[in-house]
Design a protein around this motif. Structure first.
Motif, PDB file in Angstrom:
ATOM      1  N   ALA A 138      46.842  27.500  44.182  1.00 36.39           N
ATOM      2  CA  ALA A 138      45.412  28.743  44.183  1.00 36.39           C
ATOM      3  C   ALA A 138      46.470  29.824  43.985  1.00 36.39           C
ATOM      4  O   ALA A 138      45.793  30.526  43.171  1.00 36.39           O
ATOM      5  N   GLU A 139      47.160  30.471  45.133  1.00 39.19           N
ATOM      6  CA  GLU A 139      48.161  31.591  45.372  1.00 39.19           C
ATOM      7  C   GLU A 139      48.585  31.724  44.127  1.00 39.19           C
ATOM      8  O   GLU A 139      48.759  32.592  42.992  1.00 39.19           O
ATOM      9  N   GLY A 140      48.912  31.061  44.100  1.00 40.17           N
ATOM     10  CA  GLY A 140      50.322  31.112  42.696  1.00 40.17           C
ATOM     11  C   GLY A 140      49.620  30.882  41.769  1.00 40.17           C
ATOM     12  O   GLY A 140      49.759  31.897  40.475  1.00 40.17           O
ATOM     13  N   ARG A 141      48.378  30.576  41.075  1.00 37.74           N
ATOM     14  CA  ARG A 141      47.512  30.546  39.875  1.00 37.74           C
ATOM     15  C   ARG A 141      47.233  32.078  40.126  1.00 37.74           C
ATOM     16  O   ARG A 141      46.628  32.560  39.012  1.00 37.74           O
ATOM     17  N   ALA A 142      46.274  32.250  41.160  1.00 43.29           N
ATOM     18  CA  ALA A 142      46.146  33.413  41.078  1.00 43.29           C
ATOM     19  C   ALA A 142      46.675  34.694  41.198  1.00 43.29           C
ATOM     20  O   ALA A 142      46.080  35.491  40.043  1.00 43.29           O
ATOM     21  N   GLU A 143      47.913  34.981  41.606  1.00 44.29           N
ATOM     22  CA  GLU A 143      49.275  35.994  41.068  1.00 44.29           C
ATOM     23  C   GLU A 143      49.661  35.701  39.631  1.00 44.29           C
ATOM     24  O   GLU A 143      49.975  36.942  38.742  1.00 44.29           O
ATOM     25  N   ALA A 144      50.139  34.422  38.943  1.00 49.04           N
ATOM     26  CA  ALA A 144      50.175  34.225  38.260  1.00 49.04           C
ATOM     27  C   ALA A 144      48.840  34.644  36.505  1.00 49.04           C
ATOM     28  O   ALA A 144      49.489  35.190  35.922  1.00 49.04           O
ATOM     29  N   ALA A 145      47.582  34.520  37.131  1.00 49.31           N
ATOM     30  CA  ALA A 145      46.883  35.135  36.209  1.00 49.31           C
ATOM     31  C   ALA A 145      46.364  37.172  36.354  1.00 49.31           C
ATOM     32  O   ALA A 145      46.607  37.180  34.940  1.00 49.31           O
TER      33      ALA A 145
END
Length: 185
Positions: A84-91
């Motif tokens: 979830a953190e990776g997806r948020a950072e990617a966004a």
């Protein structure tokens, strides 16, 4: 045994053939007690020890499995959190890249506009300089032609530069004034 039965039958005693003799029961009981004592002291503790070790191993395996399952659940939760953190950072990175891309496009448009204005200004300056050069060249050619023509009409040579340039300038000024008057009408 047959002989004992025959001897008992002659004496008149009733002997039960299914019931063993007293001495057989006593010796069988002694052997049974010895075997039971040996079984009780040697075999049963070893069997109990083996069964306890097996039960401990099974319980330990179950505890290890429960611990491993708890660790796996914790690792899965940690993985989901990181995902979830990776997806948020990617966004966030995509959004930042989009904003930077928009800024770069706007900056390039502004630079292109400035460059186009500079090129247009240079072109206009060049055109104006060439127009002035053409005008000067045209004046001198028209002036020399007019002097040559005037010399032919008058019949005398107009070689005096001051007179001839004053005459040409006056002629061109009259010509420009007449063109301006026609343009105003």
């Amino acid at each position: 045994m047959h002989s004992a039965l025959l001897a008992a039958a002659e004496e008149g005693e009733v002997i039960n053939p299914l019931l063993p003799a007293d001495y057989d029961i006593i010796w069988s009981a002694v052997c049974f007690a010895i075997i039971l004592f040996f079984f009780w002291k040697k075999f049963l503790p070893a069997l109990t020890k083996t069964l306890d070790a097996r039960a401990d191993a099974i319980e330990g395996g179950i505890k290890k499995a429960e611990i491993a399952q708890a660790e796996a659940a914790e690792a899965l939760e940690h993985y989901k959190t990181q995902l979830a953190e990776g997806r948020a950072e990617a966004a966030k990175i995509r959004e930042q890249a989009r904003l930077e891309g928009t800024a770069i496009v706007n900056e390039l448009k502004e630079q292109a506009t400035v460059e186009a204005a500079r090129i247009t200004a240079n072109a206009q300056a060049t055109i104006e300089a060439e127009r002035q050069a053409a005008l000067i060249s045209l004046r001198s050619e028209v002036g020399s032609m007019a002097i040559d023509l005037a010399s032919g009409v008058i019949g005398q040579s107009l070689t005096d530069d001051k007179k001839s340039s004053a005459l040409v300038d006056q002629f061109l000024a009259d010509l420009e004034a007449s063109e301006k008057a026609k343009a105003k009408k």
